[in-house]
Design an enzyme around this catalytic site. Structure first.
Site, PDB file in Angstrom:
ATOM      1  N   CYS A   1     -27.705 -20.659 -55.009  1.00 22.93           N
ATOM      2  CA  CYS A   1     -26.709 -21.590 -55.267  1.00 22.93           C
ATOM      3  C   CYS A   1     -26.489 -21.233 -57.268  1.00 22.93           C
ATOM      4  O   CYS A   1     -27.261 -22.321 -58.256  1.00 22.93           O
ATOM      5  CB  CYS A   1     -27.681 -22.757 -55.926  1.00 22.93           C
ATOM      6  N   ALA A   2     -25.877 -20.485 -57.588  1.00 20.50           N
ATOM      7  CA  ALA A   2     -25.785 -19.956 -58.257  1.00 20.50           C
ATOM      8  C   ALA A   2     -25.037 -21.190 -59.453  1.00 20.50           C
ATOM      9  O   ALA A   2     -23.841 -21.969 -58.617  1.00 20.50           O
ATOM     10  CB  ALA A   2     -25.237 -18.290 -58.742  1.00 20.50           C
TER      11      ALA A   2
ATOM     12  N   ILE B   1     -21.800 -21.089 -60.377  1.00 23.03           N
ATOM     13  CA  ILE B   1     -20.847 -20.768 -59.985  1.00 23.03           C
ATOM     14  C   ILE B   1     -20.008 -21.067 -58.940  1.00 23.03           C
ATOM     15  O   ILE B   1     -19.293 -22.092 -58.439  1.00 23.03           O
ATOM     16  CB  ILE B   1     -19.904 -18.838 -59.764  1.00 23.03           C
ATOM     17  N   ALA B   2     -21.627 -21.901 -57.802  1.00 23.41           N
ATOM     18  CA  ALA B   2     -21.552 -22.399 -56.631  1.00 23.41           C
ATOM     19  C   ALA B   2     -20.858 -23.772 -56.647  1.00 23.41           C
ATOM     20  O   ALA B   2     -20.288 -24.838 -55.845  1.00 23.41           O
ATOM     21  CB  ALA B   2     -22.767 -22.671 -56.515  1.00 23.41           C
TER      22      ALA B   2
ATOM     23  N   ARG C   1     -33.070 -19.830 -51.678  1.00 21.40           N
ATOM     24  CA  ARG C   1     -34.211 -18.942 -51.017  1.00 21.40           C
ATOM     25  C   ARG C   1     -35.560 -20.009 -51.141  1.00 21.40           C
ATOM     26  O   ARG C   1     -35.852 -19.355 -50.588  1.00 21.40           O
ATOM     27  CB  ARG C   1     -34.233 -18.023 -52.052  1.00 21.40           C
TER      28      ARG C   1
ATOM     29  N   TYR D   1     -31.166 -18.522 -45.885  1.00 19.98           N
ATOM     30  CA  TYR D   1     -30.180 -18.226 -45.982  1.00 19.98           C
ATOM     31  C   TYR D   1     -29.589 -17.767 -44.565  1.00 19.98           C
ATOM     32  O   TYR D   1     -29.001 -18.450 -43.639  1.00 19.98           O
ATOM     33  CB  TYR D   1     -29.556 -16.241 -46.323  1.00 19.98           C
TER      34      TYR D   1
ATOM     35  N   LEU E   1     -23.839 -14.714 -54.660  1.00 18.49           N
ATOM     36  CA  LEU E   1     -24.976 -13.896 -54.797  1.00 18.49           C
ATOM     37  C   LEU E   1     -25.423 -12.580 -55.665  1.00 18.49           C
ATOM     38  O   LEU E   1     -23.961 -12.256 -55.108  1.00 18.49           O
ATOM     39  CB  LEU E   1     -26.209 -13.619 -53.343  1.00 18.49           C
TER      40      LEU E   1
ATOM     41  N   LYS F   1     -17.137 -11.981 -56.713  1.00 17.02           N
ATOM     42  CA  LYS F   1     -16.013 -10.721 -57.221  1.00 17.02           C
ATOM     43  C   LYS F   1     -17.490 -11.057 -58.262  1.00 17.02           C
ATOM     44  O   LYS F   1     -18.301 -11.582 -58.499  1.00 17.02           O
ATOM     45  CB  LYS F   1     -15.213 -10.866 -58.410  1.00 17.02           C
TER      46      LYS F   1
END
Length: 367
Positions: free
Chosen positions: A15-16, A18-19, A40, A66, A82, A105
């Site tokens: 869930c960064a 960018i997600a 997590r 995950y 991730l 990336k």
């Protein structure tokens, strides 16, 4: 949508920040749907779902690990944002779980790790693509059409690009992109991936003769790169050179200049276009030195390219198209995307090695 009309069902694994952008892109792509998200902990996954308005979508499953997402038989493809240090472990496992892989990336800490990922995808017959969005914008295809036409553009003499932003103290203190245990490549991986990919794209992925990092590299106390310059050189006649800059320490830049013997292309929003519905670049052709001396400069022509979706939506749409073709046994996996990622990773490895060698040139293995 071709063949079977069912959309490709995505799972977002991590869930960064960018997600959130890819979550929206999946909603926009006509051949994709978001099936599950995982973090997590269940609390983090639920918080992501709330922030992105997914709680009302009863079809979106929420997982607190995950492995639960990878074990979900209804997940066709995984988007994985991730930390880079976790990519090889979870990407290989995703491939062996038969999940098609859209990997953020930089793809890995080095090309040896990426080779493990690509081998796992190949063995298990799953499609691989990295999360570089600008490849999929129609402006990219238009520029490449022009610079590849030697009658219009001539020989490509030089490429200059920059990718940077000014990080705040909190970022420089605690962000995962400057933590050697999470993303040891720092600005080289996060921003340099764009620059290296751009340069290789311009020259049709012909690897340079050698790569040299320039001495003004800035590292933090943990040895993570915060900013650096580097150059690529092609020694075969007619020669080409490229320089690039990436940094967490300077104002936002997303610049690209390609100079050919008969023309030049310039733009300042390469990685993220200013507008979602269109993007432009400036083209100058046919100017001779004598013209400049006697008649003044020639004004560049702005070329505008329309886009039906934002570039991240186009990326998801193209990835889903490839996945659907594999699922329907209409085509093999398109290995071109893995090859592009691998060459970009090799260029990144060479810059890092040059820095570690005291800014000496690193000679590249040719195709």
């Amino acid at each position: 949508m071709e063949g079977n009309q069912e959309p490709v069902r995505f799972g977002i694994m991590g869930c960064a920040r960018i997600a959130r952008k890819i979550c929206r892109a999946i909603k926009l792509a006509p051949n994709a749907t978001l099936h599950a998200i995982a973090s997590r902990s269940l609390q983090k996954a639920e918080a992501f779902a709330t922030k992105n308005g997914l709680n009302e979508a009863i079809s979106v499953k929420i997982y607190g690990t995950y492995i639960e997402l990878l074990d979900d038989p209804d997940v066709d493809a995984v988007y994985m944002p991730l930390p880079t240090s976790l990519h090889v472990e979870w990407a290989v496992l995703a491939a062996f779980k038969k999940k098609h892989l859209l990997l953020e990336k930089p793809t890995a800490l080095d090309s040896a790790q990426l080779d493990q990922i690509l081998k796992a995808c190949d063995i298990n017959g799953v499609q691989f693509m990295d999360g570089t969005m600008w490849y999929h914008h129609p402006r990219t295809a238009k520029i490449h059409q022009i610079i590849s036409d030697s009658t219009i553009f001539g020989h490509i003499c030089s490429v200059c690009c920059a990718s940077s932003f000014l990080a705040d103290p909190e970022f420089l203190d605690s962000n995962i992109r400057i933590n050697p245990e999470c993303d040891a490549l720092g600005a080289l991986g996060d921003l340099g991936w764009y620059c290296i990919g751009l340069i290789l794209w311009v020259v049709n992925y012909k690897m340079p003769t050698y790569v040299t990092a320039l001495p003004e590299a800035t590292l933090n106390s943990k040895g993570v790169i915060l900013g650096c310059n580097a150059s690529f050189h092609w020694e075969e006649e007619p020669k080409t050179n490229a320089t690039f800059y990436r940094s967490f320490l300077s104002h936002v830049s997303m610049d690209l200049t390609v100079c050919g013997s008969n023309g030049s292309v310039r733009l300042h929003d390469q990685a993220i276009p200013y507008q979602e519905s269109s993007a432009s670049f400036f083209l100058t052709t046919g100017v001779k030195c004598v013209d400049v001396q006697t008649e003044g400069s020639v004004e560049p022509v702005e070329v505008v390219v329309e886009s039906q979706l934002p570039q991240e939506g186009l990326m998801v749409q193209e990835f889903a198209r490839l996945v659907k073709g594999v699922k329907n046994s209409e085509r093999w996996c398109d290995r071109r995307w893995g090859e592009i990622s691998r060459k970009t990773q090799l260029g990144l490895d060479a810059v890092r090695q040059s820095i570690e060698l005291g800014f000496k040139p690193v000679f590249m293995q040719q195709d």
